[in-house]
Design a protein around this motif. Structure first.
Motif, PDB file in Angstrom:
ATOM      1  N   VAL A 120       0.800  -1.227   0.000  1.00 20.92           N
ATOM      2  CA  VAL A 120       0.000   0.000   0.000  1.00 20.92           C
ATOM      3  C   VAL A 120       0.829   1.272   0.000  1.00 20.92           C
ATOM      4  O   VAL A 120       0.271   2.366   0.118  1.00 20.92           O
ATOM      5  CB  VAL A 120      -0.958   0.018   1.212  1.00 20.92           C
ATOM      6  CG1 VAL A 120      -1.910  -1.160   1.159  1.00 20.92           C
ATOM      7  CG2 VAL A 120      -0.175   0.014   2.515  1.00 20.92           C
ATOM      8  N   GLU A 121       2.146   1.157  -0.150  1.00 21.95           N
ATOM      9  CA  GLU A 121       2.978   2.358  -0.102  1.00 21.95           C
ATOM     10  C   GLU A 121       2.565   3.375  -1.159  1.00 21.95           C
ATOM     11  O   GLU A 121       2.518   4.584  -0.888  1.00 21.95           O
ATOM     12  CB  GLU A 121       4.464   1.989  -0.291  1.00 21.95           C
ATOM     13  CG  GLU A 121       5.111   1.325   0.907  1.00 21.95           C
ATOM     14  CD  GLU A 121       4.887  -0.183   0.935  1.00 21.95           C
ATOM     15  OE1 GLU A 121       4.115  -0.678   0.069  1.00 21.95           O
ATOM     16  OE2 GLU A 121       5.461  -0.852   1.807  1.00 21.95           O
ATOM     17  N   ASP A 122       2.247   2.895  -2.372  1.00 19.47           N
ATOM     18  CA  ASP A 122       1.838   3.805  -3.445  1.00 19.47           C
ATOM     19  C   ASP A 122       0.538   4.523  -3.091  1.00 19.47           C
ATOM     20  O   ASP A 122       0.393   5.724  -3.342  1.00 19.47           O
ATOM     21  CB  ASP A 122       1.669   3.042  -4.759  1.00 19.47           C
ATOM     22  CG  ASP A 122       2.993   2.577  -5.330  1.00 19.47           C
ATOM     23  OD1 ASP A 122       4.041   3.060  -4.854  1.00 19.47           O
ATOM     24  OD2 ASP A 122       2.995   1.733  -6.245  1.00 19.47           O
ATOM     25  N   PHE A 123      -0.406   3.811  -2.525  1.00 25.26           N
ATOM     26  CA  PHE A 123      -1.678   4.426  -2.161  1.00 25.26           C
ATOM     27  C   PHE A 123      -1.487   5.462  -1.045  1.00 25.26           C
ATOM     28  O   PHE A 123      -2.129   6.520  -1.063  1.00 25.26           O
ATOM     29  CB  PHE A 123      -2.667   3.350  -1.711  1.00 25.26           C
ATOM     30  CG  PHE A 123      -3.086   2.419  -2.806  1.00 25.26           C
ATOM     31  CD1 PHE A 123      -4.118   2.750  -3.669  1.00 25.26           C
ATOM     32  CD2 PHE A 123      -2.448   1.196  -2.985  1.00 25.26           C
ATOM     33  CE1 PHE A 123      -4.512   1.884  -4.683  1.00 25.26           C
ATOM     34  CE2 PHE A 123      -2.833   0.332  -3.993  1.00 25.26           C
ATOM     35  CZ  PHE A 123      -3.867   0.678  -4.845  1.00 25.26           C
ATOM     36  N   VAL A 124      -0.621   5.150  -0.091  1.00 21.09           N
ATOM     37  CA  VAL A 124      -0.345   6.094   0.994  1.00 21.09           C
ATOM     38  C   VAL A 124       0.295   7.364   0.441  1.00 21.09           C
ATOM     39  O   VAL A 124      -0.070   8.486   0.829  1.00 21.09           O
ATOM     40  CB  VAL A 124       0.561   5.437   2.053  1.00 21.09           C
ATOM     41  CG1 VAL A 124       1.035   6.473   3.069  1.00 21.09           C
ATOM     42  CG2 VAL A 124      -0.169   4.295   2.748  1.00 21.09           C
ATOM     43  N   ALA A 125       1.244   7.198  -0.492  1.00 26.07           N
ATOM     44  CA  ALA A 125       1.899   8.361  -1.095  1.00 26.07           C
ATOM     45  C   ALA A 125       0.905   9.202  -1.890  1.00 26.07           C
ATOM     46  O   ALA A 125       0.926  10.441  -1.826  1.00 26.07           O
ATOM     47  CB  ALA A 125       3.051   7.902  -1.993  1.00 26.07           C
ATOM     48  N   VAL A 126       0.015   8.543  -2.637  1.00 23.23           N
ATOM     49  CA  VAL A 126      -0.991   9.268  -3.412  1.00 23.23           C
ATOM     50  C   VAL A 126      -1.935  10.027  -2.479  1.00 23.23           C
ATOM     51  O   VAL A 126      -2.329  11.165  -2.764  1.00 23.23           O
ATOM     52  CB  VAL A 126      -1.775   8.293  -4.316  1.00 23.23           C
ATOM     53  CG1 VAL A 126      -3.009   8.966  -4.905  1.00 23.23           C
ATOM     54  CG2 VAL A 126      -0.884   7.773  -5.428  1.00 23.23           C
ATOM     55  N   ALA A 127      -2.303   9.406  -1.357  1.00 18.56           N
ATOM     56  CA  ALA A 127      -3.185  10.075  -0.396  1.00 18.56           C
ATOM     57  C   ALA A 127      -2.548  11.355   0.130  1.00 18.56           C
ATOM     58  O   ALA A 127      -3.231  12.382   0.298  1.00 18.56           O
ATOM     59  CB  ALA A 127      -3.514   9.120   0.751  1.00 18.56           C
ATOM     60  N   GLU A 128      -1.247  11.323   0.389  1.00 16.58           N
ATOM     61  CA  GLU A 128      -0.562  12.518   0.870  1.00 16.58           C
ATOM     62  C   GLU A 128      -0.581  13.626  -0.185  1.00 16.58           C
ATOM     63  O   GLU A 128      -0.789  14.802   0.125  1.00 16.58           O
ATOM     64  CB  GLU A 128       0.879  12.166   1.253  1.00 16.58           C
ATOM     65  CG  GLU A 128       0.980  11.235   2.458  1.00 16.58           C
ATOM     66  CD  GLU A 128       2.410  10.796   2.725  1.00 16.58           C
ATOM     67  OE1 GLU A 128       3.299  11.134   1.913  1.00 16.58           O
ATOM     68  OE2 GLU A 128       2.635  10.114   3.753  1.00 16.58           O
ATOM     69  N   ILE A 129      -0.384  13.241  -1.440  1.00 15.24           N
ATOM     70  CA  ILE A 129      -0.407  14.230  -2.524  1.00 15.24           C
ATOM     71  C   ILE A 129      -1.800  14.835  -2.656  1.00 15.24           C
ATOM     72  O   ILE A 129      -1.950  16.057  -2.808  1.00 15.24           O
ATOM     73  CB  ILE A 129       0.020  13.562  -3.850  1.00 15.24           C
ATOM     74  CG1 ILE A 129       1.463  13.103  -3.769  1.00 15.24           C
ATOM     75  CG2 ILE A 129      -0.163  14.519  -5.026  1.00 15.24           C
ATOM     76  CD1 ILE A 129       1.879  12.194  -4.903  1.00 15.24           C
TER      77      ILE A 129
END
Length: 357
Positions: free
Chosen positions: A263-272
């Protein structure tokens, strides 16, 4: 329904409660009992299957949900299919909601297309038909020499958005990469919502074009080669800065994908998305693998809710992270079983479904 005269049986390829839950829901909807079988792993780690009732001349449906030990689950399915084949079952249909190794469906450098290998193994074991859901690449169906029904979870996820997300009309559908834009666009069009795409996200090597088998070709003039042979030098890719194409300010952001694993990609997208003004963030996908530390990362992230279907058991992850919600898809799987056994058209299950769903 009289099970003895129904002409078909439904078996589960393992006896683990987390995996038999979906099988029990399907058989309850069908009004039949789950077939009697024993699946166990011996002291030598070999998989053994014992079918406890006659299956001669009947249609057999094997439900196999893939848990964390994916290779053991595959062996259970293969051994059970072969046991039923040698017991003179008429047709053996595999109900595999999440098809394993579906991400390994392209040639990676000097690797292999493992998904094609698995398709061949299932056919050799005796399967004559497969029911699955939201294949990672729809072209995977071409690996099989028997029918594949690739069902869609989008109607259930769309219903969840409409009924469970307050003020969903103020939402925007988000694709976390350009590769996911078609699926996200389909959701946006059905919900009459806007679309945003995350561009410039760093791709993993497994998803990068550089991982294609063509990367093994030389990009320089080989020494001692024929005169005049000079291959063009390929310029290295340079990833642009991460940007959001589309307006998410003051909106609910709903990220759409088919699989949630790491889920690292999803977490990064959420921050953006939070930086760009989104005030609530949902992640929706068909298959919730949620590997490794996914529950902890989701709980600590800016994601408000993760919605997945029950194609993959994830009860342990839900206990670790209350943000994870489940949508039941047993209804469409049960209806697919009923229609296949009765020789009815499957078109009803694909009404209003497009290739991009």
């Amino acid at each position: 329904m009289n099970v003895g005269r129904s002409g078909y049986r439904v078996f589960c390829a393992n006896n683990i409660p987390a995996c038999t839950e979906l099988a029990n829901k399907i058989t309850e909807r069908l009004g039949v009992e789950l077939g009697k079988s024993v699946v166990f792993e011996g002291a030598n780690r070999e998989t053994t299957v014992e079918v406890k009732e006659s299956v001669r001349g009947q249609d057999i449906f094997i439900i196999q949900t893939i848990r964390r030990d994916v290779n053991t689950a595959i062996m259970e399915l293969l051994v059970m299919a072969y046991a039923l084949k040698t017991s003179c079952a008429k047709n053996i249909i595999g109900v595999i909601p999440y098809f394993p190794y579906s991400k390994q469906c392209k040639l990676r450098k000097r690797g292999s297309i493992v998904c094609k290998l698995l398709a061949s193994m299932l056919a050799k074991a005796g399967l004559t038909h497969i029911i699955t859901m939201d294949l990672h690449q729809k072209e995977i169906q071409g690996f099989f020499n028997f029918p594949v029904d690739n069902l869609r979870a989008s109607p259930f996820l769309l219903q969840y958005i409409q009924e469970e997300i307050p003020d969903f009309r103020n939402a925007v559908i988000v694709a976390k990469s350009p590769a996911a834009a078609k699926r996200a666009q389909s959701y946006a069009e059905r919900l009459r919502l806007g679309l945003a795409v995350i561009h410039g996200e760093a791709q993993s090597e497994a998803e990068s074009d550089l991982a294609d088998g063509q990367n093994s070709l030389p990009v320089f003039k080989p020494s001692g080669g024929p005169p005049g042979l000079e291959l063009p030098v390929m310029m290295a890719k340079e990833k642009p800065p991460i940007t959001v194409v589309g307006d998410v300010g003051g909106r609910i952001a709903i990220i759409i994908d088919d699989i949630i694993d790491d889920v690292e990609d999803f977490v990064a997208v959420a921050e953006i998305l939070k930086e760009r003004g989104a005030y609530k963030i949902y992640v929706m996908a068909t298959h919730g693998l949620l590997s490794a530390d996914a529950p902890r990362l989701i709980e600590e992230s800016l994601i408000d809710e993760v919605v997945v279907t029950n194609t993959v058991p994830h009860e342990v992850q839900k206990l670790q992270c209350p943000k994870i919600k489940t949508v039941d898809v047993s209804m469409i799987l049960a209806e697919a079983i009923r229609r296949i056994h009765n020789g009815e058209s499957m078109a009803y299950l694909f009404r209003n479904i497009t290739v991009d769903d």
